[in-house]
Enzyme design. Structure first.
Site, PDB file in Angstrom:
ATOM      1  N   ARG A 180       6.089  24.665 -29.652  1.00  0.00           N
ATOM      2  CA  ARG A 180       5.112  24.720 -30.751  1.00  0.00           C
ATOM      3  C   ARG A 180       4.285  23.441 -30.801  1.00  0.00           C
ATOM      4  NH1 ARG A 180       7.213  24.038 -35.013  1.00  0.00           N
ATOM      5  NH2 ARG A 180       9.388  23.938 -34.327  1.00  0.00           N
ATOM      6  N   LYS A 325       6.919  31.857 -35.824  1.00  0.00           N
ATOM      7  CA  LYS A 325       7.118  30.817 -36.809  1.00  0.00           C
ATOM      8  C   LYS A 325       5.933  30.745 -37.783  1.00  0.00           C
ATOM      9  CE  LYS A 325      11.216  28.856 -36.600  1.00  0.00           C
ATOM     10  NZ  LYS A 325      12.204  29.224 -35.657  1.00  0.00           N
ATOM     11  N   HIS A 344      15.575  29.086 -43.293  1.00  0.00           N
ATOM     12  CA  HIS A 344      15.555  28.897 -41.838  1.00  0.00           C
ATOM     13  C   HIS A 344      17.004  28.879 -41.382  1.00  0.00           C
ATOM     14  CE1 HIS A 344      14.463  26.453 -38.033  1.00  0.00           C
ATOM     15  NE2 HIS A 344      14.263  27.722 -37.834  1.00  0.00           N
ATOM     16  N   SER A 362      15.471  23.786 -35.022  1.00  0.00           N
ATOM     17  CA  SER A 362      15.479  24.360 -33.688  1.00  0.00           C
ATOM     18  C   SER A 362      16.480  23.648 -32.767  1.00  0.00           C
ATOM     19  CB  SER A 362      14.078  24.226 -33.120  1.00  0.00           C
ATOM     20  OG  SER A 362      14.027  24.856 -31.892  1.00  0.00           O
ATOM     21  N   LYS A 366      21.788  27.829 -34.438  1.00  0.00           N
ATOM     22  CA  LYS A 366      21.723  29.013 -35.301  1.00  0.00           C
ATOM     23  C   LYS A 366      21.963  30.293 -34.491  1.00  0.00           C
ATOM     24  CE  LYS A 366      17.493  28.283 -36.676  1.00  0.00           C
ATOM     25  NZ  LYS A 366      17.257  27.052 -35.918  1.00  0.00           N
ATOM     26  N   THR A 367      21.207  30.439 -33.401  1.00  0.00           N
ATOM     27  CA  THR A 367      21.317  31.667 -32.597  1.00  0.00           C
ATOM     28  C   THR A 367      22.687  31.738 -31.934  1.00  0.00           C
ATOM     29  OG1 THR A 367      18.946  31.600 -32.197  1.00  0.00           O
ATOM     30  CG2 THR A 367      20.234  32.979 -30.722  1.00  0.00           C
ATOM     31  N   ASP A 381      17.682  33.710 -37.170  1.00  0.00           N
ATOM     32  CA  ASP A 381      16.730  32.624 -37.441  1.00  0.00           C
ATOM     33  C   ASP A 381      16.055  32.592 -38.812  1.00  0.00           C
ATOM     34  OD1 ASP A 381      15.493  30.291 -36.230  1.00  0.00           O
ATOM     35  OD2 ASP A 381      13.635  31.422 -36.189  1.00  0.00           O
ATOM     36  N   ARG A 446      13.399  30.498 -22.913  1.00  0.00           N
ATOM     37  CA  ARG A 446      13.756  31.362 -24.035  1.00  0.00           C
ATOM     38  C   ARG A 446      13.889  32.817 -23.642  1.00  0.00           C
ATOM     39  NH1 ARG A 446      14.177  29.510 -29.603  1.00  0.00           N
ATOM     40  NH2 ARG A 446      13.422  27.376 -29.560  1.00  0.00           N
TER      41      ARG A 446
HETATM   42  N1  LIG Z   1      28.581  22.283 -29.933  1.00  0.00           N
HETATM   43  C1  LIG Z   1      27.519  23.077 -29.830  1.00  0.00           C
HETATM   44  N2  LIG Z   1      27.202  23.921 -30.830  1.00  0.00           N
HETATM   45  C2  LIG Z   1      26.130  24.715 -30.747  1.00  0.00           C
HETATM   46  N3  LIG Z   1      25.314  24.761 -29.683  1.00  0.00           N
HETATM   47  C3  LIG Z   1      25.578  23.962 -28.634  1.00  0.00           C
HETATM   48  C4  LIG Z   1      26.680  23.091 -28.664  1.00  0.00           C
HETATM   49  N4  LIG Z   1      26.705  22.412 -27.500  1.00  0.00           N
HETATM   50  C5  LIG Z   1      25.660  22.847 -26.787  1.00  0.00           C
HETATM   51  N5  LIG Z   1      24.973  23.793 -27.438  1.00  0.00           N
HETATM   52  C6  LIG Z   1      23.736  24.444 -26.943  1.00  0.00           C
HETATM   53  O1  LIG Z   1      22.679  24.128 -27.832  1.00  0.00           O
HETATM   54  C7  LIG Z   1      21.736  25.178 -27.913  1.00  0.00           C
HETATM   55  C8  LIG Z   1      21.595  25.666 -29.337  1.00  0.00           C
HETATM   56  O2  LIG Z   1      20.452  26.461 -29.368  1.00  0.00           O
HETATM   57  P1  LIG Z   1      20.212  27.697 -30.324  1.00  0.00           P
HETATM   58  O3  LIG Z   1      21.490  28.342 -30.707  1.00  0.00           O
HETATM   59  O4  LIG Z   1      19.189  28.549 -29.685  1.00  0.00           O
HETATM   60  O5  LIG Z   1      19.596  26.910 -31.548  1.00  0.00           O
HETATM   61  P2  LIG Z   1      18.690  27.448 -32.719  1.00  0.00           P
HETATM   62  O6  LIG Z   1      18.886  28.915 -32.790  1.00  0.00           O
HETATM   63  O7  LIG Z   1      19.190  26.741 -33.925  1.00  0.00           O
HETATM   64  O8  LIG Z   1      17.304  27.070 -32.353  1.00  0.00           O
HETATM   65  C9  LIG Z   1      22.250  26.293 -27.015  1.00  0.00           C
HETATM   66  O9  LIG Z   1      21.618  26.176 -25.780  1.00  0.00           O
HETATM   67  C10 LIG Z   1      23.752  25.969 -26.923  1.00  0.00           C
HETATM   68  O10 LIG Z   1      24.345  26.449 -25.752  1.00  0.00           O
HETATM   69  C1  LIG Z   2      11.274  29.258 -32.098  1.00  0.00           C
HETATM   70  C2  LIG Z   2      11.584  28.150 -32.691  1.00  0.00           C
HETATM   71  O1  LIG Z   2      12.691  27.940 -33.424  1.00  0.00           O
HETATM   72  P1  LIG Z   2      14.231  28.172 -33.194  1.00  0.00           P
HETATM   73  O2  LIG Z   2      14.620  27.274 -32.065  1.00  0.00           O
HETATM   74  O3  LIG Z   2      14.783  27.745 -34.491  1.00  0.00           O
HETATM   75  O4  LIG Z   2      14.504  29.591 -32.862  1.00  0.00           O
HETATM   76  C3  LIG Z   2      10.659  27.027 -32.709  1.00  0.00           C
HETATM   77  O5  LIG Z   2      10.992  26.050 -33.390  1.00  0.00           O
HETATM   78  O6  LIG Z   2       9.607  27.122 -32.070  1.00  0.00           O
HETATM   79 MN   LIG Z   3      17.244  30.244 -32.679  1.00  0.00          MN
END
Ligand SMILES: Nc1ncnc2c1ncn2[C@@H]1O[C@H](COP(=O)(O)OP(=O)(O)O)[C@@H](O)[C@H]1O
Ligand SMILES: C=C(OP(=O)(O)O)C(=O)O
Ligand SMILES: [Mn+2]
Ligand SMILES: [Ca+2]
Length: 679
Positions: A180, A325, A344, A362, A366-367, A381, A446
């Site tokens: 972004r 977003k 969020h 981000s 979360k995911t 999200d 992604r």
């Molecule tokens: N202890 C941990 N807890 C959560 N995620 C972790 C950890 N260590 C490494 N990761 C990595 O960090 C990233 C978290 O990203 P994601 O779940 O997509 O975040 P969000 O959804 O909040 O943007 C993933 O690639 C995951 O594999």
């Molecule tokens: C898609 C995004 O968020 P997230 O990593 O929380 O999914 C972003 O911040 O561009």
């Molecule tokens: Mn996410």
């Protein structure tokens, strides 16, 4: 040159010659029927006389899954022809230039398939009798709510960098931007938004005026209408039927259309028939830059939000996350107006109906953590918390896939299949196998997939009031404990401060984890002052008895560069203990400085890591780092306190929970974190 020539200079060689020489393959014997006609196999012939006829047999007209009712109550429904006309009129109005003709001549269908278009084109066009510009003389072809299969074909035929990977996903490139561009976001400041939105220092809302918005809108619309074809998606946001929002996304790439197909809620055929006028429209002209001579523009990228017009314009970035977003920002404005808190956060639910929220900026998890094989996924999200409980805003998930592995994250791994958009990944040119460890294009690789690709998704994506509110902080300093239990005051403190690290890639220009304070764990997307959301969260958490937790998914044993990221397996055990309720009943000790309650034991997690001080070999370095973090945290809070007395003072967490020193100045009260807690 001859079709049967060998091309190697041996003009003599041919199958005929081999057969004639008598030492080649035996002649193929076919059964001779009595009438003398030969058959080369025994299957019945196809029911076609010509190739064209054969092709026409291949496709049948797609029918709505729910039959359209003949009558609706006392009112007869409009004819199919009339409905089609209204739909085209609505799309034409969306694409209208605001300075010239009323709207372009629109026609549904792919311009490459000439036979499909002229009839419809003749019946529906919406220009005045006399066209005053060349643009009014051409048709705009609309590819309306195409299916994933159709979008795959479009992408592969027309968009460079589109490929099918070995798992069936569509690999695409988002171009120069792979994250972004928050510094290029603009929000129209008018009489209404002037008072309603958060504009002060720290706010993500950088102002633009209505006129400049229209300049950019015209630029986007002209660009889109100049193309052979545009994609239009009509979809929904929010699974709560009472607060559903209709969105239209106009874009120039099949990639964008498929991304939004996956990310927004997909209407049924019947819902689409009755879609009507959208509540919000995105014009994504991301391939085309904005004009830097335009007022307020500081780069070639501009992401512009106009709440009064209910429109968003995207110029100069093709990163698809801007659309998702951007709509989230809109929900952060619309929902609080209806007393609904927009979050969020990820969200999942246990077998007994216990709901957990996972707040986090981000890349904090979360995911990853809401996708849990033992629980129902409500969403990864963006959510709403209303009087009815929680509801997902979206219809899909957007997972980071750097270093993704099938062992560690099986559900996300298996969701990458036909229909999934894989952004900016690297794959083997022959086998098309993805190398998830490759960061050659970006670290922010992604996958966007429909939520039902997760086997235990909860459809519809709604659930009861949350029991646990988990704040995910990816601590790049490495001083926060892996988990701590929070009081309501502490939950508010950390929610407003939003301390975490920006991880590489998600925002343009971020190359390594960088400490940040992102109010509400999503400052880039909020529209109102952080305390507005915090007040709603506090009210809902205390009303429904939710427990707050702070979980560090970042570093331990040292800051980024010297320590290590906390193991995902350990974080998962911590989360399991929160869900099961065992962590609520555990024994706790208190940490210094932040006064965080940390458990002494958790099943499956080595006890020595639970106090982060134990993981650092240099205890003095640990203390210094902790104090540095606390100091920045205080400064952040001063910006949100109503009392001018705080200038030059330091505010500790205990002052915070006792609301010590608060001036309770009426004028500033609604923006004060301390006043907030005294209400
Ligand atoms: N202890 C941990 N807890 C959560 N995620 C972790 C950890 N260590 C490494 N990761 C990595 O960090 C990233 C978290 O990203 P994601 O779940 O997509 O975040 P969000 O959804 O909040 O943007 C993933 O690639 C995951 O594999
Ligand atoms: C898609 C995004 O968020 P997230 O990593 O929380 O999914 C972003 O911040 O561009
Ligand atoms: Mn996410
Ligand atoms: Ca105050």
């Amino acid at each position: 040159m001859a079709a049967n020539g060998t091309g190697n200079g041996n003009q003599e060689f041919s199958f005929k010659n081999v057969a004639a020489a008598g030492n080649g393959l035996a002649r193929i014997q076919t059964h001779k029927k009595q009438n003398g006609i030969c058959h080369d196999d025994s299957s019945p012939p196809v029911k076609a006389q010509t190739i064209d006829e054969l092709h026409s047999l291949q496709k049948k007209k797609s029918a709505p899954t729910t039959p359209i009712k003949g009558t609706q109550g006392a009112f007869a429904t409009i004819s199919e022809e009339e409905r089609q006309k209204q739909q085209l009129q609505s799309i034409s109005a969306s694409l209208a230039s605001l300075t010239r003709e009323t709207g372009p001549k629109v026609v549904k269908g792919d311009p490459a398939r000439k036979s499909e278009t002229p009839r419809v084109a003749h019946e529906h066009h919406y220009t005045p009798a006399i066209s005053i510009s060349d643009s009014a003389l051409k048709f705009t072809h609309i590819l309306y709510n195409l299916s994933p299969a159709e979008l795959y074909e479009q992408a592969i035929k027309y968009e460079h960098g589109s490929f099918i990977t070995s798992n069936g996903a569509l690999a695409t490139l988002s171009g120069a931007k792979a994250g972004r561009s928050p510094r290029d976001k603009r929000v129209v400041r008018d009489e209404t938004t002037e008072n309603e939105l958060w504009w002060e220092k720290g706010s993500p809302n950088i102002e633009m005026d209505e006129h400049t918005f229209l300049v950019n809108r015209e630029r986007a619309v002209d660009y889109l209408n100049s193309l052979d074809k545009v994609y239009v998606n009509d979809q929904f946001l929010n699974w709560d039927p009472e607060h559903r929002i209709k969105v239209r996304i106009v874009s120039a790439r099949a990639y964008h259309s498929l991304f939004m197909h996956n990310m927004c809620i997909r209407p049924t055929a019947e819902e689409l028939e009755n879609f009507g006028t959208p509540d919000f429209t995105i014009y994504n002209a991301g391939q085309f830059p904005c004009n830097r001579y335009t007022h307020y523009m500081t780069s070639s990228t501009s992401v512009d939000l106009n709440l009064a017009r209910r429109e968003m314009v995207i110029l100069g970035t093709q990163y698809a996350g801007e659309m998702k977003k951007g709509l989230f920002s809109v929900m952060h404005y619309l929902m609080p107006k209806r007393q609904i808190l927009s979050l969020h956060s990820g969200c999942n639910m246990g077998k007994d109906g216990d709901v957990a929220l996972f707040f986090g900026l981000s890349g904090t998890g979360k995911t990853t953590l809401s996708t849990d094989h033992n629980r129902y996924l409500i969403g990864d999200d963006e959510h709403c918390w209303s009087e009815n409980g929680v509801s997902n805003i979206e219809g899909g998930c957007y997972a980071k896939c750097i270093d993704l592995s099938g062992e560690k994250e099986p559900d996300i791994w298996n969701a990458i299949k036909f229909g999934t958009v894989l952004e900016n990944v690297v794959f083997d040119e022959h086998t098309r196998e993805v190398d998830y460890s490759d960061k050659s294009v970006t670290e922010n690789t992604r996958a966007a997939y429909p939520i039902e690709y997760i086997p235990n998704a909860k459809i519809p994506c709604v659930g009861p009031h949350p029991k646990n509110v988990i704040l995910l902080a990816c601590d790049a300093f490495g001083v926060l404990p892996p988990v701590s239990k929070l009081s309501l005051a502490q939950t508010m403190y950390h929610f407003i401060s939003g301390y975490t690290a920006l991880v590489a890639g998600t925002e343009d220009g971020i190359k390594e984890p960088q400490a940040t304070f992102s109010a509400c764990f999503g400052a880039a997307f909020i529209m109102l002052h952080p305390t507005k959301y915090a007040a709603m969260l506090a009210e809902k958490m205390s009303k429904h008895g939710a427990t707050g937790w702070l979980v560090n998914t970042g570093w331990s044993g040292g800051s980024y560069g010297s320590g290590n990221r906390i193991k995902l397996a350990h974080t998962r055990k911590i989360i399991d203990a929160i869900h099961s309720g065992s962590l609520l009943r555990a024994n706790y000790t208190k940490t210094e400085v932040f006064g965080l309650e940390i458990p002494t034991e958790i099943e499956g997690v080595p006890s020595q890591i639970l106090d982060s001080m134990n993981t650092w070999s240099d205890k003095n370095a640990y203390k210094d780092t902790l104090l540095k973090l606390a100091e920045s945290d205080r400064e952040k809070h001063l910006a949100y306190a109503c009392s001018r007395k705080f200038k030059g003072f330091s505010l500790s967490l205990s002052d915070f929970s006792q609301r010590k020193g608060c001036c309770r100045n009426k004028r500033f009260r609604s923006f004060c974190v301390l006043c907030l807690l005294s209400n």
